[in-house]
Write a protein that holds these residues in place. Structure first.
Motif, PDB file in Angstrom:
ATOM      1  N   VAL A 225       0.830  -1.211   0.000  1.00  0.00           N
ATOM      2  CA  VAL A 225       0.000   0.000   0.000  1.00  0.00           C
ATOM      3  C   VAL A 225       0.859   1.255   0.000  1.00  0.00           C
ATOM      4  O   VAL A 225       0.559   2.230  -0.698  1.00  0.00           O
ATOM      5  CB  VAL A 225      -0.958  -0.016   1.211  1.00  0.00           C
ATOM      6  CG1 VAL A 225      -1.669   1.329   1.356  1.00  0.00           C
ATOM      7  CG2 VAL A 225      -1.984  -1.128   1.067  1.00  0.00           C
ATOM      8  N   MET A 226       1.946   1.252   0.768  1.00  0.00           N
ATOM      9  CA  MET A 226       2.831   2.413   0.798  1.00  0.00           C
ATOM     10  C   MET A 226       3.384   2.719  -0.597  1.00  0.00           C
ATOM     11  O   MET A 226       3.506   3.890  -0.995  1.00  0.00           O
ATOM     12  CB  MET A 226       3.994   2.168   1.765  1.00  0.00           C
ATOM     13  CG  MET A 226       5.064   3.253   1.747  1.00  0.00           C
ATOM     14  SD  MET A 226       4.546   4.822   2.488  1.00  0.00           S
ATOM     15  CE  MET A 226       5.137   4.589   4.178  1.00  0.00           C
ATOM     16  N   ALA A 235      -7.832   6.300  -6.573  1.00  0.00           N
ATOM     17  CA  ALA A 235      -8.933   5.766  -7.364  1.00  0.00           C
ATOM     18  C   ALA A 235      -9.779   4.767  -6.582  1.00  0.00           C
ATOM     19  O   ALA A 235     -10.942   4.533  -6.927  1.00  0.00           O
ATOM     20  CB  ALA A 235      -8.386   5.095  -8.624  1.00  0.00           C
ATOM     21  N   HIS A 236      -9.216   4.178  -5.525  1.00  0.00           N
ATOM     22  CA  HIS A 236      -9.936   3.170  -4.749  1.00  0.00           C
ATOM     23  C   HIS A 236     -10.325   3.657  -3.357  1.00  0.00           C
ATOM     24  O   HIS A 236     -10.807   2.885  -2.529  1.00  0.00           O
ATOM     25  CB  HIS A 236      -9.091   1.902  -4.627  1.00  0.00           C
ATOM     26  CG  HIS A 236      -8.950   1.162  -5.913  1.00  0.00           C
ATOM     27  ND1 HIS A 236      -7.993   1.494  -6.848  1.00  0.00           N
ATOM     28  CD2 HIS A 236      -9.659   0.129  -6.452  1.00  0.00           C
ATOM     29  CE1 HIS A 236      -8.100   0.681  -7.888  1.00  0.00           C
ATOM     30  NE2 HIS A 236      -9.100  -0.151  -7.674  1.00  0.00           N
ATOM     31  N   SER A 242     -10.403   7.091   3.541  1.00  0.00           N
ATOM     32  CA  SER A 242      -9.185   6.809   2.794  1.00  0.00           C
ATOM     33  C   SER A 242      -8.462   5.565   3.281  1.00  0.00           C
ATOM     34  O   SER A 242      -7.470   5.155   2.683  1.00  0.00           O
ATOM     35  CB  SER A 242      -8.231   8.010   2.887  1.00  0.00           C
ATOM     36  OG  SER A 242      -7.747   8.157   4.212  1.00  0.00           O
ATOM     37  N   HIS A 243      -8.939   4.944   4.365  1.00  0.00           N
ATOM     38  CA  HIS A 243      -8.250   3.777   4.909  1.00  0.00           C
ATOM     39  C   HIS A 243      -8.615   2.520   4.117  1.00  0.00           C
ATOM     40  O   HIS A 243      -9.629   2.476   3.420  1.00  0.00           O
ATOM     41  CB  HIS A 243      -8.605   3.590   6.383  1.00  0.00           C
ATOM     42  CG  HIS A 243     -10.068   3.425   6.640  1.00  0.00           C
ATOM     43  ND1 HIS A 243     -10.974   4.462   6.531  1.00  0.00           N
ATOM     44  CD2 HIS A 243     -10.791   2.329   6.999  1.00  0.00           C
ATOM     45  CE1 HIS A 243     -12.181   4.012   6.810  1.00  0.00           C
ATOM     46  NE2 HIS A 243     -12.104   2.726   7.092  1.00  0.00           N
ATOM     47  N   ILE A 244      -7.761   1.497   4.261  1.00  0.00           N
ATOM     48  CA  ILE A 244      -7.945   0.244   3.539  1.00  0.00           C
ATOM     49  C   ILE A 244      -7.892  -0.916   4.525  1.00  0.00           C
ATOM     50  O   ILE A 244      -6.962  -1.022   5.334  1.00  0.00           O
ATOM     51  CB  ILE A 244      -6.870   0.061   2.454  1.00  0.00           C
ATOM     52  CG1 ILE A 244      -7.023   1.127   1.361  1.00  0.00           C
ATOM     53  CG2 ILE A 244      -6.926  -1.326   1.840  1.00  0.00           C
ATOM     54  CD1 ILE A 244      -5.977   1.048   0.279  1.00  0.00           C
ATOM     55  N   ARG A 293      -8.483  -5.523  -5.158  1.00  0.00           N
ATOM     56  CA  ARG A 293      -8.498  -4.765  -6.414  1.00  0.00           C
ATOM     57  C   ARG A 293      -7.203  -3.991  -6.620  1.00  0.00           C
ATOM     58  O   ARG A 293      -6.821  -3.702  -7.756  1.00  0.00           O
ATOM     59  CB  ARG A 293      -9.689  -3.814  -6.445  1.00  0.00           C
ATOM     60  CG  ARG A 293     -11.038  -4.504  -6.593  1.00  0.00           C
ATOM     61  CD  ARG A 293     -12.133  -3.529  -6.990  1.00  0.00           C
ATOM     62  NE  ARG A 293     -12.354  -2.501  -5.990  1.00  0.00           N
ATOM     63  CZ  ARG A 293     -13.191  -2.611  -4.967  1.00  0.00           C
ATOM     64  NH1 ARG A 293     -13.894  -3.729  -4.795  1.00  0.00           N
ATOM     65  NH2 ARG A 293     -13.344  -1.619  -4.106  1.00  0.00           N
ATOM     66  N   LEU A 294      -6.545  -3.685  -5.505  1.00  0.00           N
ATOM     67  CA  LEU A 294      -5.259  -2.975  -5.578  1.00  0.00           C
ATOM     68  C   LEU A 294      -4.082  -3.939  -5.736  1.00  0.00           C
ATOM     69  O   LEU A 294      -2.931  -3.520  -5.699  1.00  0.00           O
ATOM     70  CB  LEU A 294      -5.075  -2.106  -4.335  1.00  0.00           C
ATOM     71  CG  LEU A 294      -5.935  -0.837  -4.308  1.00  0.00           C
ATOM     72  CD1 LEU A 294      -5.952  -0.224  -2.913  1.00  0.00           C
ATOM     73  CD2 LEU A 294      -5.418   0.180  -5.329  1.00  0.00           C
ATOM     74  N   GLY A 295      -4.368  -5.232  -5.872  1.00  0.00           N
ATOM     75  CA  GLY A 295      -3.327  -6.184  -6.259  1.00  0.00           C
ATOM     76  C   GLY A 295      -2.679  -6.969  -5.144  1.00  0.00           C
ATOM     77  O   GLY A 295      -1.593  -7.536  -5.346  1.00  0.00           O
TER      78      GLY A 295
END
Length: 330
Positions: A225-226, A235-236, A242-244, A293-295
C-alpha cells in the motif's frame, strides 16, 4: 550515490513493526531508521520534533501503539487512549513539519461498530456504537485515520491508513494477562501440555467469530500500500474514507481456534469455556475487496501461521529459560 529512501519504522520492536522491518530488508532497503522506546519517547513532542529535524526521513510506517487484549483494555483505558493519541499526533504532525510526504498509519479493525454489517466495509466507519471493551483504543485509532485525512486535505500530503484484522506471529506479546487471543492461547495450551493439565478453560462462550492474519502478510500488505502510486490509491479510496482494510476475508469461531491451537501445541486434554467472562464483539470479518483490487491478498493459511507462531514462541521461551539458568548460576 545512494538514492534509497530513508524509512522510519515507528514501533520496530513490536509485532507489526518488526515484521515491516523484516519485509523491507528482504526487499533490499538499507535506509531503515529505528528508535527504541528508551531512545525516543513518542509521547514527547519536543523529542519527536528533534528526531525528525535531525534524521531527514522520507517515509514513515507508524506502527507504534499501546496494544492489548480485552483484559488490558478494561484495566488501562486511560493509558490506551492517551498514549495512542499522543503518539499519533506527535509523529504525524512532526513528520509533516519536517517535509515527509509519505506516511502509512496502522490502525485496527476495532474502529468499526460493534454490530457492523458483515463483512465490514471501509465506509462502515462511525456507523454505530463501538465495542465497549476496547472503545478508548478504538477512538484513538479513529482519530489517527482522521488525522491523516485532515493533513492530506489541508496540506496535500500523501498519508495513508491500513486497518488490519487480528494479527499474530513472531514478535507477539505472550503476557498471560495483557496479550491478544492467539498468543494467550498459545501460552496457556503450552503450559497446560507441560503440566499435563486435564483441562484448559477459555474466556467466554467460544461462539464469537474472528479473522486472523499472519503478521508477515500484514507487513507485505503495508509495503504494498505504501508503494502504490498516488493515482491508484486515490482511485480506490475517497477523502473521507481513505483507509484500507487488511485481512484474509475468512473467519473462525474462538472455539475452533482454540482447538487448532491445541492441536498445534500438542495438548490432549479437554477445552472448557467460562461463560461468565465477556465475549466482546460477536463477529468481526473485514471486507478486503478493495485491497484485492489494488493487487494484494494474504497467502498464509491459519494452520500454517499457527505452526510458525508456536515455533517463534518456543524460541522466546528457550531464551527466557536459558537466561534464568544463567542468572541462577551466577
Amino acid at each position: 550515490m545512494n538514492t534509497q529512501p530513508r524509512i522510519y519504522v515507528a514501533g520496530h520492536q513490536g509485532l507489526v513493526g518488526s515484521a515491516i522491518v523484516r519485509t523491507l530488508r528482504a526487499r533490499g532497503h538499507t535506509g531503515i531508521v529505528t528508535r527504541s522506546h528508551a531512545e525516543l519517547k513518542l509521547t514527547d513532542q519536543a523529542r519527536v520534533r528533534d528526531f525528525f529535524r535531525s534524521e531527514r526521513i522520507d517515509q514513515v510506517y507508524l506502527a507504534a501503539a499501546r496494544v492489548g487484549g480485552i483484559h488490558a483494555n478494561n484495566t488501562y483505558p486511560a493509558e490506551f487512549i492517551y498514549d495512542n493519541m499522543m503518539v499519533q499526533a506527535n509523529v504525524v504532525h512532526e513528520a509533516w513539519r519536517s517535509g515527509v510526504q509519505k506516511l502509512l498509519f496502522l490502525g485496527s479493525s476495532c474502529i468499526y461498530p460493534r454490530l457492523a454489517p458483515q463483512p465490514i466495509r471501509e465506509q462502515d466507519l462511525m456507523g454505530g456504537m463501538l465495542e465497549p471493551t476496547n472503545e478508548p483504543y478504538a477512538m484513538a485509532k479513529i482519530a489517527g485515520i482522521k488525522l491523516c485525512e485532515s493533513y492530506n486535505r489541508q496540506y496535500g500530503t500523501d498519508y495513508r491508513s491500513v486497518m488490519p484484522t487480528n494479527l499474530y506471529g513472531p514478535g507477539d506479546n505472550y503476557h498471560p494477562e495483557n496479550s491478544h487471543v492467539i498468543p494467550a492461547l498459545v501460552r496457556r495450551f503450552h503450559e497446560a501440555r507441560l503440566a499435563d493439565a486435564p483441562e484448559v478453560v477459555i474466556w467466554g462462550s467460544g461462539k464469537p467469530m474472528r479473522e486472523f492474519l499472519y503478521v508477515d502478510d500484514m507487513a507485505a500488505a503495508s509495503v504494498h500500500v505504501m508503494n502504490l502510486d498516488r493515482a491508484s490509491y486515490a482511485a480506490h479510496t475517497d477523502p473521507m474514507h481513505s483507509h484500507i482494510n487488511v485481512g484474509t476475508g475468512e473467519d473462525v469461531t474462538i472455539a475452533d481456534l482454540a482447538r487448532l491451537v491445541g492441536e498445534v501445541v500438542g495438548y490432549r486434554g479437554r477445552i472448557g469455556f467460562d461463560t461468565s467472562k465477556p465475549d466482546g464483539t460477536p463477529r468481526k470479518l473485514l471486507d478486503v475487496s478493495k485491497l484485492k483490487r489494488l493487487g494484494w491478498q494474504a497467502s498464509t493459511p491459519l494452520p500454517e501461521g499457527l505452526r510458525r507462531a508456536y515455533a517463534a514462541f518456543l524460541q522466546v521461551e528457550d531464551k527466557r529459560l536459558d537466561s534464568g539458568r544463567k542468572r541462577a548460576a551466577a
